[in-house]
Design an enzyme around this catalytic site. Sequence first.
Site, PDB file in Angstrom:
ATOM      1  N   LEU A   1      27.806  48.367 -48.531  1.00 45.55           N
ATOM      2  CA  LEU A   1      27.098  49.426 -47.825  1.00 45.55           C
ATOM      3  C   LEU A   1      27.740  49.653 -46.463  1.00 45.55           C
ATOM      4  O   LEU A   1      28.176  48.700 -45.810  1.00 45.55           O
ATOM      5  CB  LEU A   1      25.628  49.045 -47.649  1.00 45.55           C
ATOM      6  CG  LEU A   1      24.843  48.836 -48.936  1.00 45.55           C
ATOM      7  CD1 LEU A   1      23.476  48.231 -48.639  1.00 45.55           C
ATOM      8  CD2 LEU A   1      24.695  50.148 -49.697  1.00 45.55           C
TER       9      LEU A   1
ATOM     10  N   ASN B   1      18.434  40.725 -62.504  1.00 42.25           N
ATOM     11  CA  ASN B   1      17.574  40.436 -61.353  1.00 42.25           C
ATOM     12  C   ASN B   1      16.621  41.597 -61.088  1.00 42.25           C
ATOM     13  O   ASN B   1      15.476  41.382 -60.691  1.00 42.25           O
ATOM     14  CB  ASN B   1      18.403  40.110 -60.113  1.00 42.25           C
ATOM     15  CG  ASN B   1      18.768  38.645 -60.053  1.00 42.25           C
ATOM     16  OD1 ASN B   1      17.907  37.790 -60.138  1.00 42.25           O
ATOM     17  ND2 ASN B   1      20.051  38.354 -59.907  1.00 42.25           N
TER      18      ASN B   1
ATOM     19  N   GLY C   1      21.461  44.534 -64.654  1.00 39.10           N
ATOM     20  CA  GLY C   1      20.224  44.509 -63.886  1.00 39.10           C
ATOM     21  C   GLY C   1      19.260  43.406 -64.245  1.00 39.10           C
ATOM     22  O   GLY C   1      18.051  43.614 -64.226  1.00 39.10           O
TER      23      GLY C   1
ATOM     24  N   HIS D   1      22.453  36.479 -53.464  1.00 42.19           N
ATOM     25  CA  HIS D   1      23.868  36.118 -53.488  1.00 42.19           C
ATOM     26  C   HIS D   1      24.020  34.777 -54.206  1.00 42.19           C
ATOM     27  O   HIS D   1      23.266  33.849 -53.940  1.00 42.19           O
ATOM     28  CB  HIS D   1      24.396  36.016 -52.053  1.00 42.19           C
ATOM     29  CG  HIS D   1      25.838  35.676 -51.979  1.00 42.19           C
ATOM     30  ND1 HIS D   1      26.817  36.587 -52.303  1.00 42.19           N
ATOM     31  CD2 HIS D   1      26.472  34.529 -51.642  1.00 42.19           C
ATOM     32  CE1 HIS D   1      28.002  36.003 -52.162  1.00 42.19           C
ATOM     33  NE2 HIS D   1      27.815  34.761 -51.764  1.00 42.19           N
TER      34      HIS D   1
ATOM     35  N   ASP E   1      27.176  39.208 -46.276  1.00 46.26           N
ATOM     36  CA  ASP E   1      26.440  37.985 -46.640  1.00 46.26           C
ATOM     37  C   ASP E   1      26.113  37.103 -45.430  1.00 46.26           C
ATOM     38  O   ASP E   1      26.139  35.881 -45.518  1.00 46.26           O
ATOM     39  CB  ASP E   1      27.221  37.188 -47.692  1.00 46.26           C
ATOM     40  CG  ASP E   1      27.420  37.953 -48.978  1.00 46.26           C
ATOM     41  OD1 ASP E   1      26.550  38.774 -49.317  1.00 46.26           O
ATOM     42  OD2 ASP E   1      28.448  37.746 -49.640  1.00 46.26           O
TER      43      ASP E   1
ATOM     44  N   MET F   1      27.329  46.328 -56.624  1.00 47.32           N
ATOM     45  CA  MET F   1      28.670  45.836 -56.315  1.00 47.32           C
ATOM     46  C   MET F   1      29.448  46.719 -55.344  1.00 47.32           C
ATOM     47  O   MET F   1      30.666  46.674 -55.297  1.00 47.32           O
ATOM     48  CB  MET F   1      29.470  45.649 -57.610  1.00 47.32           C
ATOM     49  CG  MET F   1      28.844  44.628 -58.554  1.00 47.32           C
ATOM     50  SD  MET F   1      28.496  43.018 -57.800  1.00 47.32           S
ATOM     51  CE  MET F   1      30.154  42.434 -57.481  1.00 47.32           C
TER      52      MET F   1
END
Length: 188
Positions: A93, A15, A13, A109, A145, A90
């Site tokens: 969804l 970020n 974690g 990303h 993405d 990771m």
Amino acid sequence: MRKKLGILISGRGSNMAALVEAAKAADCPYEVALVASDKPAAEGLAWAAEQGVATFAQSPKGMPKAEYEAKIDAALHEAGVEAIALAGYMRLLTDDFVARWRGRIVNIHPSLLPKYKGLDTHARAIAAGDSHGGASVHIVTEELDAGEVLGQAEVAILPGDTVESLAQRVLKEEHRLYPRVVAEFLCR
């Protein structure tokens, strides 16, 4: 009134930590209401809890994906979350989850999108002989993405760079980029 941000993680974690630290500033337009993970032992959960941030963990093992996502969704709603930041989460969804949160999920990303969607981005950039790698913050859509890019940071690929050396420099830029872009996103 500061917006309530939920952050989804799967590991350490870093970020997420950058977003939590940025939220401590008085002029930040968001507060982190919940850090949730698909891995109950994720290092980032312990760090978030030490910072006084509410956490939620649910392993998806042995349950249908829809049931797992319903539990995450319920935790986010219970915490009053208005937008979601993916920070090293990771799991892909489902379209249904993305539709429920349409326009309110962002992701960071490790490539200069639209280049190198998916995994192994640094190796692909080095193998292609690119002069730069980097990171992109984008809105999450049903396509991997592919949502609107909200911000990017370029990082030069140096002679002799390895995947690890490039990844370390990109991650430093991610920690600067993500809080800034999330703040801008929540203000628009």
